[in-house]
Motif scaffolding. Structure first.
Motif, short mmCIF file in Angstrom:
data_model
loop_
_atom_site.label_atom_id
_atom_site.label_comp_id
_atom_site.label_asym_id
_atom_site.label_seq_id
_atom_site.Cartn_x
_atom_site.Cartn_y
_atom_site.Cartn_z
N THR A 1 41.18 38.53 42.02
CA THR A 1 41.54 38.74 40.63
C THR A 1 40.41 39.39 39.88
OG1 THR A 1 40.71 36.55 40.03
CG2 THR A 1 43.03 36.70 40.63
N ARG A 2 40.74 40.01 38.76
CA ARG A 2 39.74 40.62 37.89
C ARG A 2 39.59 39.78 36.63
NH1 ARG A 2 42.03 44.99 36.05
NH2 ARG A 2 43.97 44.80 37.15
N PRO A 3 38.46 39.92 35.89
CA PRO A 3 38.25 39.12 34.69
C PRO A 3 39.44 39.20 33.74
CG PRO A 3 36.27 40.32 35.26
CD PRO A 3 37.35 40.81 36.18
N GLY A 4 39.95 38.02 33.33
CA GLY A 4 41.00 37.98 32.33
C GLY A 4 42.39 38.28 32.86
N THR A 5 42.57 38.35 34.17
CA THR A 5 43.88 38.66 34.73
C THR A 5 44.48 37.44 35.41
OG1 THR A 5 43.03 39.35 36.88
CG2 THR A 5 43.19 41.04 35.18
N THR A 6 45.79 37.43 35.51
CA THR A 6 46.49 36.38 36.24
C THR A 6 47.29 37.03 37.35
OG1 THR A 6 46.69 35.09 34.20
CG2 THR A 6 48.13 34.48 36.05
N THR A 7 47.13 36.56 38.56
CA THR A 7 47.82 37.15 39.69
C THR A 7 49.31 36.80 39.63
OG1 THR A 7 45.84 36.95 41.04
CG2 THR A 7 47.91 37.29 42.21
N GLN A 8 50.17 37.84 39.66
CA GLN A 8 51.61 37.65 39.65
C GLN A 8 52.17 37.86 41.05
OE1 GLN A 8 53.14 36.62 37.00
NE2 GLN A 8 51.39 36.80 35.61
N PRO A 9 53.29 37.18 41.37
CA PRO A 9 53.91 37.40 42.68
C PRO A 9 54.29 38.87 42.83
CG PRO A 9 54.85 35.49 41.56
CD PRO A 9 53.99 36.18 40.55
N GLU A 10 54.09 39.43 44.01
CA GLU A 10 54.38 40.83 44.25
C GLU A 10 55.71 40.99 44.99
OE1 GLU A 10 49.79 42.45 44.72
OE2 GLU A 10 51.08 42.25 46.47
N ASN A 11 56.37 42.13 44.70
CA ASN A 11 57.57 42.43 45.46
C ASN A 11 57.19 43.06 46.79
OD1 ASN A 11 56.81 45.06 44.88
ND2 ASN A 11 58.20 45.22 43.12
N ASN A 12 58.18 43.43 47.58
CA ASN A 12 57.90 43.98 48.90
C ASN A 12 57.06 45.25 48.84
OD1 ASN A 12 59.28 41.92 50.16
ND2 ASN A 12 61.23 43.02 50.25
#
Length: 300
Positions: free
Chosen positions: A119-130
């Motif tokens: 992750t990068r500062p201030g980001t939230t990891t979202q589920p990715e599509n295919n």
């Protein structure tokens, strides 16, 4: 960055960041981070730099402190160096303020790393599509192949092996693999610029390797231009992809060059254990870079 023996150094004629990094057992990246207001490619004689010497550095001008006066600097300002007391270094390496290292990797200020993600500062990891998963896998493989193929090529070059041309061809084929990924997102004109910058990176890598092979203390123009080229690549990519933080991207490229240079130096010095250890660390750096690049492209 905390440091036990932080010093203030007066730039001498002929100094460069690479030369100073070798002299003080540190890296170009660390010098730039400690001197954010200084143009790293235009050092002026007499200007002051803050330096945190790395493990193994010994100042030949070091003098013992007077008895009963342990609060004063332990070194005298000889040869442009003044110790700045009151800083501390973390055992086993360098840590930046506000960071927490997770097992098996590194984190940057203000981030929380989940297993298997970056992750990068201030980001939230979202589920990715295919599509996102496929892009992430392709990007990781391309950049991991890059450092592996370059390493085999450099070994064959240093040893004057007949296989060096074959390994060099593989390095250039891998570059095409990287270009193909970005060509899905960038226009042809941008890809032409990216290709020119990346091929210049490979050419300069050749020059740096040749310089170090001839002289372990090599600090010629190719070394400086190598880092300048990395900065140009980071600037170009951040302009094409607004989601990229240029400062963060530039640091990743600097780290890549630092580790590649350190591997070359260790190998030529016969220190193969260090060479391997740095190479393994560089794999994590490439995974972080690849995930950073993937996230930016998916955000377009």
């Amino acid at each position: 960055m905390y440091c036990q023996n932080r010093i203030s150094y007066r730039v001498q004629e002929g100094d460069s960041l690479y030369k100073l990094a070798k002299q003080f057992h540190t890296t170009v990246t660390e010098l730039i981070l400690l001197n954010s207001g200084v143009n790293p490619y235009n050092l002026q004689t007499g200007m002051r730099l803050t330096i945190c010497p790395g493990e193994g550095y010994v100042d030949e001008n070091e003098s013992k402190p007077s008895e009963g006066n342990t609060n004063k600097p332990t070194k005298t300002p000889v040869g442009g160096i003044v110790i700045i007391p009151g800083t501390t270094t973390q055992p086993g390496g360098t840590t930046r303020p506000g960071t927490t290292a997770q097992p098996g990797g590194t984190t940057r200020p203000g981030t929380t790393t989940q297993p298997g993600t970056a992750t990068r500062p201030g980001t939230t990891t979202q589920p990715e599509n295919n599509m996102g998963v496929d892009l992430r896998q392709r990007m990781r493989m391309a950049w991991l192949n890059h450092i592996t193929l370059v390493k085999f090529y450099l070994i064959s070059f240093f040893e004057n092996l007949s296989s060096q041309n074959a390994w060099k061809d593989a390095v250039y084929k891998n570059a095409e693999e990287i270009f193909a990924i970005f060509a899905q997102y960038y226009p042809a004109s941008a890809m032409q610029r990216f290709r020119k910058l990346f091929m210049e990176h490979l050419r300069l890598t050749d020059e740096v390797a040749a310089g170090l092979k001839a002289d372990p203390a090599f600090s010629g123009a190719a070394m400086e231009n190598w880092y300048i080229n990395a900065e140009e690549i980071a600037s170009f990519l951040s302009r094409q992809t607004p989601a990229y933080n240029e400062t963060e991207l530039r640091k990743m490229f600097y780290d890549h060059l630092d580790m590649e240079r350190q591997q070359m130096e260790a190998y030529l010095d016969g220190d193969y254990e260090t060479d391997i250890e740095i190479y393994l660390r560089s794999q994590q750096n490439m995974i972080e870079l690849a995930d950073f690049l993937t996230s930016g492209l998916l955000a377009r």
